[in-house]
Design an enzyme around this catalytic site. Structure first.
Site, PDB file in Angstrom:
ATOM      1  N   HIS A 133       0.810  -1.227   0.000  1.00  0.00           N
ATOM      2  CA  HIS A 133       0.000   0.000   0.000  1.00  0.00           C
ATOM      3  C   HIS A 133       0.843   1.277   0.000  1.00  0.00           C
ATOM      4  O   HIS A 133       0.295   2.363  -0.173  1.00  0.00           O
ATOM      5  CB  HIS A 133      -0.922   0.049   1.227  1.00  0.00           C
ATOM      6  N   ASP A 169      -2.916 -11.206  -0.970  1.00  0.00           N
ATOM      7  CA  ASP A 169      -3.294 -10.569   0.288  1.00  0.00           C
ATOM      8  C   ASP A 169      -4.809 -10.296   0.273  1.00  0.00           C
ATOM      9  O   ASP A 169      -5.414 -10.160  -0.787  1.00  0.00           O
ATOM     10  CB  ASP A 169      -2.517  -9.248   0.386  1.00  0.00           C
ATOM     11  N   HIS A 171      -6.197  -7.644   0.868  1.00  0.00           N
ATOM     12  CA  HIS A 171      -6.435  -6.264   0.447  1.00  0.00           C
ATOM     13  C   HIS A 171      -5.827  -6.006  -0.935  1.00  0.00           C
ATOM     14  O   HIS A 171      -4.838  -6.640  -1.308  1.00  0.00           O
ATOM     15  CB  HIS A 171      -5.846  -5.285   1.468  1.00  0.00           C
ATOM     16  N   ASP A 252      -3.375 -12.647   5.429  1.00  0.00           N
ATOM     17  CA  ASP A 252      -4.613 -12.174   6.070  1.00  0.00           C
ATOM     18  C   ASP A 252      -5.883 -12.684   5.395  1.00  0.00           C
ATOM     19  O   ASP A 252      -6.982 -12.274   5.783  1.00  0.00           O
ATOM     20  CB  ASP A 252      -4.635 -10.643   6.189  1.00  0.00           C
TER      21      ASP A 252
HETATM   22 ZN   LIG Z   1      -3.866  -7.141   3.730  1.00  0.00          ZN
END
Ligand SMILES: [Zn+2]
Length: 371
Positions: A133, A169, A171, A252
């Site tokens: 990110h 991931d 996200h 995650d």
């Molecule tokens: Zn994540």
């Protein structure tokens, strides 16, 4: 060429915390190192301490002002108002903590070094990496720097042109898409939970042409993941014929993770690692998210086993079991009464299930895309 897989780690991660109530208060990389060593899988010939990247190396993608702000925040242990406003450091997600510059600069140093060490081919695992990110001039989502972007730039500087970036991931890998989504010599595939932070990475979002985003509904199961891997990821990567694969292997998306609502077992991640091995001469496996200390440690240690061809024992011997029993997860209900298999195994029970129409639809849309 690296004759065996190489593990890039550092002791800086041991005991480092973003603060007592932050998701990144839990140990992660140190657990992987301890487990792999206790299993006899990480001799000194396969372990290398990651160097800390110099500021000049970080400015290959990040702005000098931002790097200076991180260094200043580490020295003073406070964020100026302009640091918060411009660089998003000193926020709840991206707090000032004792190693706010050195820790991400070490993960970035590993990624930059990996690009160099993989010049003639090989496999590297850097579980501290995967901070997908991070943006050029600001922190985002617990990521201060973007080591995955720096890894791709370093691979390019050392002979690899065509890069496949795969992100499993929970996200969306928005920072990497920002950097390379429009790059015709990159293919990006991100599988992530729909309608979750950071909100980007919709099915229609092609990042400028070369990004493939598959948002998936809550409860993603192992059968669905295998479908995505076999019908989308592997055909796309094979057809692209990359010089290097970078896998962001965030932990995650497993059922036990406290921040997401996907329900994979760690078998899903290991199957992706095994399937991607051999599809390019260079493979860099990074970490990423993962906020349950047991599931992260078990998952990434299993990644290292897969990369090395070690069979995963049905029941752990006493020494690695002791590593897992010593972990704590304060401030989370999952830490109160952990199930026994979090101590005695690496492998989760498989979590099969039906393949939902939404997933078939998304995979179909992406498969039909030319790039
Ligand atoms: Zn994540």
């Amino acid at each position: 060429m690296l004759s065996r897989p190489l593990f890039l780690g550092s002791e800086i991660y041991r005991g480092s915390s973003y603060g007592p109530s932050h998701p990144l208060r839990v140990p992660r990389v140190s657990t992987v190192i301890d487990l792999a060593r206790a299993l006899g899988w990480l001799g000194p010939d396969q372990y290398m301490t990651s160097p800390r990247a110099k500021p000049a190396a970080l400015t290959a993608w990040h702005t000098p002002d931002y790097i200076a702000a991180l260094q200043r925040a580490e020295a003073t242990q406070e964020a100026r108002p302009e640091d918060i406003a411009r660089h998003h450091i000193g926020t709840v997600s991206n707090p000032v903590y004792p190693e706010i510059y050195r820790r991400p600069a070490t993960a970035a140093g590993a990624s930059i070094l990996a690009g160099e060490l993989l010049a003639d081919g090989g496999i590297i695992h850097s579980p501290a990496g995967g901070t997908h990110h991070g943006m050029p001039d600001r922190a985002s989502g617990f990521c201060y720097l973007n080591d995955a972007v720096l890894a791709i730039l370093s691979l390019r500087a050392h002979g690899a042109r065509r890069i496949a970036y795969i992100d499993i991931d929970a996200h969306h890998g928005d920072g990497v898409e920002f950097a390379f989504g429009a790059d015709p010599e990159c293919i990006l595939i991100s599988v992530h939970q729909e309608k979750r932070w950071p909100g980007t990475g919709t099915l229609a979002d092609d990042g400028g042409g070369h990004s493939h985003n598959l948002p998936v509904p809550r409860g993603l199961n192992d059968t669905e993941f295998a479908y995505i891997l076999n019908e989308l990821i592997l055909p796309k990567v094979t057809r692209f014929a990359p010089d290097a694969i970078v896998l962001q292997c965030g932990a995650d998306a497993v059922e036990e993770d406290p921040l997401s609502h996907l329900e994979l077992s760690n078998n899903a991640h290991w199957s992706a690692v095994a399937a991607l091995m051999g599809l390019a001469p260079r493979l860099l496996v990074l970490g990423g998210g993962g906020y349950n200390p047991w599931s992260v440690g078990r998952l990434w240690t299993g990644v290292w086993a897969v990369l090395n061809g070690h069979p995963i024992p049905e029941r752990l011997p006493p020494e690695p079991e002791a590593v897992l029993r010593a972990l704590e997860f304060k401030g989370n209900r999952r830490g109160r009464n952990p199930p026994e298999h979090w101590f005695t195994t690496l492998r989760d029970a498989p979590r099969p299930g039906p393949i939902r129409d939404e997933i078939r639809h998304g995979v179909g849309v992406l498969i039909r895309r030319d790039t």
